[in-house]
Scaffold this active site. Structure first.
Site, PDB file in Angstrom:
ATOM      1  N   ARG A 116       0.801  -1.233   0.000  1.00 32.04           N
ATOM      2  CA  ARG A 116       0.000   0.000   0.000  1.00 32.04           C
ATOM      3  C   ARG A 116       0.832   1.281   0.000  1.00 32.04           C
ATOM      4  O   ARG A 116       0.351   2.341   0.370  1.00 32.04           O
ATOM      5  CB  ARG A 116      -1.002   0.010   1.169  1.00 32.04           C
ATOM      6  CG  ARG A 116      -2.041  -1.110   1.100  1.00 32.04           C
ATOM      7  CD  ARG A 116      -3.155  -0.887   2.112  1.00 32.04           C
ATOM      8  NE  ARG A 116      -4.177  -1.902   1.969  1.00 32.04           N
ATOM      9  CZ  ARG A 116      -4.211  -3.031   2.669  1.00 32.04           C
ATOM     10  NH1 ARG A 116      -3.255  -3.280   3.565  1.00 32.04           N
ATOM     11  NH2 ARG A 116      -5.170  -3.902   2.480  1.00 32.04           N
ATOM     12  N   LYS A 138       3.665  11.220 -10.917  1.00 33.28           N
ATOM     13  CA  LYS A 138       2.864  10.384 -11.808  1.00 33.28           C
ATOM     14  C   LYS A 138       3.599   9.073 -12.037  1.00 33.28           C
ATOM     15  O   LYS A 138       4.758   9.068 -12.456  1.00 33.28           O
ATOM     16  CB  LYS A 138       2.647  11.077 -13.146  1.00 33.28           C
ATOM     17  CG  LYS A 138       1.485  12.029 -13.190  1.00 33.28           C
ATOM     18  CD  LYS A 138       1.237  12.456 -14.626  1.00 33.28           C
ATOM     19  CE  LYS A 138       0.028  13.349 -14.748  1.00 33.28           C
ATOM     20  NZ  LYS A 138      -0.197  13.735 -16.163  1.00 33.28           N
ATOM     21  N   GLU A 180      10.448  18.092 -24.225  1.00 33.48           N
ATOM     22  CA  GLU A 180       9.745  18.458 -22.999  1.00 33.48           C
ATOM     23  C   GLU A 180      10.199  19.826 -22.494  1.00 33.48           C
ATOM     24  O   GLU A 180       9.416  20.579 -21.916  1.00 33.48           O
ATOM     25  CB  GLU A 180       9.972  17.395 -21.920  1.00 33.48           C
ATOM     26  CG  GLU A 180       9.375  16.032 -22.239  1.00 33.48           C
ATOM     27  CD  GLU A 180       7.861  15.971 -22.081  1.00 33.48           C
ATOM     28  OE1 GLU A 180       7.237  16.992 -21.728  1.00 33.48           O
ATOM     29  OE2 GLU A 180       7.301  14.882 -22.323  1.00 33.48           O
ATOM     30  N   LYS A 222       7.557  23.048 -13.502  1.00 35.25           N
ATOM     31  CA  LYS A 222       6.766  21.867 -13.157  1.00 35.25           C
ATOM     32  C   LYS A 222       6.489  21.802 -11.665  1.00 35.25           C
ATOM     33  O   LYS A 222       5.382  21.459 -11.248  1.00 35.25           O
ATOM     34  CB  LYS A 222       7.469  20.584 -13.615  1.00 35.25           C
ATOM     35  CG  LYS A 222       6.612  19.350 -13.306  1.00 35.25           C
ATOM     36  CD  LYS A 222       6.930  18.158 -14.164  1.00 35.25           C
ATOM     37  CE  LYS A 222       5.895  17.062 -13.977  1.00 35.25           C
ATOM     38  NZ  LYS A 222       6.170  15.860 -14.771  1.00 35.25           N
ATOM     39  N   GLU A 232      -3.889  16.723 -10.893  1.00 32.77           N
ATOM     40  CA  GLU A 232      -4.318  17.091 -12.237  1.00 32.77           C
ATOM     41  C   GLU A 232      -5.819  17.293 -12.355  1.00 32.77           C
ATOM     42  O   GLU A 232      -6.482  16.726 -13.233  1.00 32.77           O
ATOM     43  CB  GLU A 232      -3.827  16.039 -13.248  1.00 32.77           C
ATOM     44  CG  GLU A 232      -3.809  16.553 -14.686  1.00 32.77           C
ATOM     45  CD  GLU A 232      -3.177  15.580 -15.659  1.00 32.77           C
ATOM     46  OE1 GLU A 232      -3.870  15.132 -16.573  1.00 32.77           O
ATOM     47  OE2 GLU A 232      -1.981  15.285 -15.478  1.00 32.77           O
ATOM     48  N   ARG A 236      -2.556  21.335 -13.857  1.00 31.17           N
ATOM     49  CA  ARG A 236      -1.494  20.396 -14.167  1.00 31.17           C
ATOM     50  C   ARG A 236      -1.683  19.751 -15.534  1.00 31.17           C
ATOM     51  O   ARG A 236      -0.713  19.316 -16.166  1.00 31.17           O
ATOM     52  CB  ARG A 236      -1.391  19.323 -13.080  1.00 31.17           C
ATOM     53  CG  ARG A 236      -0.234  18.358 -13.329  1.00 31.17           C
ATOM     54  CD  ARG A 236       0.064  17.465 -12.161  1.00 31.17           C
ATOM     55  NE  ARG A 236       1.150  16.547 -12.503  1.00 31.17           N
ATOM     56  CZ  ARG A 236       1.743  15.725 -11.648  1.00 31.17           C
ATOM     57  NH1 ARG A 236       1.364  15.694 -10.390  1.00 31.17           N
ATOM     58  NH2 ARG A 236       2.715  14.931 -12.051  1.00 31.17           N
ATOM     59  N   ASN A 240       0.481  18.390 -20.303  1.00 30.97           N
ATOM     60  CA  ASN A 240       0.260  17.360 -21.313  1.00 30.97           C
ATOM     61  C   ASN A 240       0.187  17.917 -22.732  1.00 30.97           C
ATOM     62  O   ASN A 240      -0.291  17.232 -23.643  1.00 30.97           O
ATOM     63  CB  ASN A 240      -1.030  16.591 -21.002  1.00 30.97           C
ATOM     64  CG  ASN A 240      -0.918  15.778 -19.735  1.00 30.97           C
ATOM     65  OD1 ASN A 240       0.032  15.033 -19.554  1.00 30.97           O
ATOM     66  ND2 ASN A 240      -1.885  15.928 -18.849  1.00 30.97           N
ATOM     67  N   HIS A 243       0.725  15.675 -25.741  1.00 33.43           N
ATOM     68  CA  HIS A 243       0.753  14.285 -25.296  1.00 33.43           C
ATOM     69  C   HIS A 243      -0.437  13.461 -25.799  1.00 33.43           C
ATOM     70  O   HIS A 243      -0.303  12.258 -26.005  1.00 33.43           O
ATOM     71  CB  HIS A 243       0.815  14.224 -23.765  1.00 33.43           C
ATOM     72  CG  HIS A 243       2.164  14.571 -23.215  1.00 33.43           C
ATOM     73  ND1 HIS A 243       2.768  15.794 -23.444  1.00 33.43           N
ATOM     74  CD2 HIS A 243       3.030  13.864 -22.446  1.00 33.43           C
ATOM     75  CE1 HIS A 243       3.950  15.818 -22.832  1.00 33.43           C
ATOM     76  NE2 HIS A 243       4.127  14.664 -22.232  1.00 33.43           N
ATOM     77  N   HIS A 247       0.806  10.369 -27.523  1.00 34.84           N
ATOM     78  CA  HIS A 247       0.562   9.019 -27.001  1.00 34.84           C
ATOM     79  C   HIS A 247      -0.066   8.123 -28.070  1.00 34.84           C
ATOM     80  O   HIS A 247       0.188   6.916 -28.101  1.00 34.84           O
ATOM     81  CB  HIS A 247      -0.333   9.082 -25.765  1.00 34.84           C
ATOM     82  CG  HIS A 247       0.380   9.538 -24.535  1.00 34.84           C
ATOM     83  ND1 HIS A 247      -0.271   9.799 -23.348  1.00 34.84           N
ATOM     84  CD2 HIS A 247       1.688   9.774 -24.298  1.00 34.84           C
ATOM     85  CE1 HIS A 247       0.610  10.186 -22.443  1.00 34.84           C
ATOM     86  NE2 HIS A 247       1.806  10.172 -23.002  1.00 34.84           N
ATOM     87  N   HIS A 259       9.159   8.792 -26.897  1.00 35.63           N
ATOM     88  CA  HIS A 259       8.206   9.716 -26.280  1.00 35.63           C
ATOM     89  C   HIS A 259       8.450  11.163 -26.697  1.00 35.63           C
ATOM     90  O   HIS A 259       7.525  11.864 -27.116  1.00 35.63           O
ATOM     91  CB  HIS A 259       8.278   9.574 -24.759  1.00 35.63           C
ATOM     92  CG  HIS A 259       7.341  10.482 -24.031  1.00 35.63           C
ATOM     93  ND1 HIS A 259       5.972  10.307 -24.055  1.00 35.63           N
ATOM     94  CD2 HIS A 259       7.567  11.590 -23.275  1.00 35.63           C
ATOM     95  CE1 HIS A 259       5.399  11.248 -23.329  1.00 35.63           C
ATOM     96  NE2 HIS A 259       6.340  12.049 -22.860  1.00 35.63           N
TER      97      HIS A 259
END
Length: 369
Positions: A116, A138, A180, A222, A232, A236, A240, A243, A247, A259
């Site tokens: 956990r 993330k 990025e 960031k 997000e 936030r 992206n 992205h 993606h 990427h």
């Protein structure tokens, strides 16, 4: 060494940036006795010995994975869990990610879910991971139907960025990280974008001063966004940019597209969409394309069918009630979250940025494309 703090109250953590940091001892303060290092077969020969030497007083187990996006998988997740359990790792252990974004995402998801949640540290060795994926918590693994569909938010306890690691990157891996960096200028800082235009040559030459400044500014932007919107819910999502399109490109062709390359092409599609609808100046679109080209990044997407684009983008995590929330630039230094369901508008932008050329041509003659 320079330090930036990700301000999350009791869960705040430092990002440390500088040369030679892998050789210091201890690497991080107050490390527990049991440590699992997750790395890959490319990074291990370069840096694992240094890291293990700094952790000589600890019980260290190493789990290596292969290189590439396909390694961020359920089978590798299962194998790492097997390693932790078979070595009787307790809840007070720590996991260290030593590698690029794939290693960091996978290791973070393991840390988020083992018993956990256990302590987690990032040592990013690629530029892309240093300026983006190592910061913000993330974590994810991929599913065969889409990228990062299985994951959790789990903040690291510290991020150590040794800028010396950039000297061993291939030209292609280094260039991927610059995509990025450009993203931060487009979404949040027009002055930084202008600085990147002025320093494009120095950045391509891996000038230490220029790249250290680029990392510092990227991480600062960031860190501020993550502190304001950790999970997000709104702001936030601006991170992206490119992205959603990127993606889809990655999911369709992991073998050829990395990427950063996919994000670069995705940012151009996003900017083109806004230029075509009169919401972005043509001069800004030109500047975005030109800077990406100067840095050696692709500005055209591969040929996919509209159905492929739809299938991949509809699985994006930003889809709500069937509407895709795109991150779209309105000016250099500004972007908005805009929901779109008109596929004709989306398709027009995609078609304008798609190429029939093979990927090696899109990479502008990069030596190791």
């Amino acid at each position: 060494m320079q330090q930036i703090t990700v301000g999350l109250g009791e869960r705040s953590y430092p990002i440390e940036i500088g040369p030679g940091l892998l050789q210091r001892s201890p690497l991080f303060p107050n490390l527990p006795q049991q440590i699992l290092i997750i790395t890959n077969t490319l990074v291990a020969p370069l840096y694992l010995a240094k890291v293990k030497q700094s952790l000589a007083a600890h019980q260290v187990v190493v789990h290596e994975i292969g290189d590439g996006e396909a390694e961020k998988s359920l089978p590798n997740y299962q194998a790492i869990m097997d390693t932790l359990i078979s070595h009787s790792f307790a809840r007070d252990c720590a996991i260290i990610a030593l590698g690029g974004g794939v290693v960091g995402d996978l290791a973070g998801f393991v840390a988020a879910t083992y018993q956990r949640g256990v302590t987690f540290y990032q040592i990013p060795t690629t530029l892309l991971a240093q300026v983006d994926s190592s910061v913000g918590g993330k974590t994810a693994i991929n599913h065969q139907l889409g990228k990062n569909l299985i994951g959790a938010f789990h903040q690291p306890h510290g991020v150590l960025i040794d800028t010396d690691c950039l000297q061993t990157l291939s030209a292609r891996d280094y260039t991927c990280g610059l995509a990025e960096v450009v993203k931060y200028g487009i979404i949040a800082d027009a002055d930084f974008f202008t600085w990147l235009e002025q320093q494009a040559g120095a950045l391509c030459a891996r000038d230490t001063s220029a790249i250290t400044q680029a990392i510092k500014v990227s991480c600062s932007i960031k860190a501020a966004i993550v502190a304001a919107d950790e999970t997000e819910q709104h702001q936030r999502a601006l991170l992206n940019l490119g992205h959603t399109f990127g993606h889809a490109i990655e999911a369709a062709d992991y073998q050829h597209w990395r990427h950063g390359e996919a994000v670069a092409a995705g940012m151009v599609i996003a900017a083109t969409l806004m230029e075509q609808t009169g919401q972005l100046a043509s001069t800004d679109l030109h500047r975005i394309r030109q800077l990406l080209q100067q840095l050696g990044l692709p500005v055209e997407a591969p040929q996919l069918t509209l159905q492929q684009w739809q299938d991949y983008m509809q699985r994006d995590k930003k889809v709500k009630a069937g509407v895709i929330r795109f991150i779209l630039p309105t000016a250099i230094g500004q972007a908005q979250i805009i929901g779109l369901s008109d596929w004709q508008v989306i398709a027009t932008a995609i078609n304008a940025c798609s190429s029939s050329q093979p990927f090696s041509k899109l990479m502008l003659g990069s030596a190791d494309a």
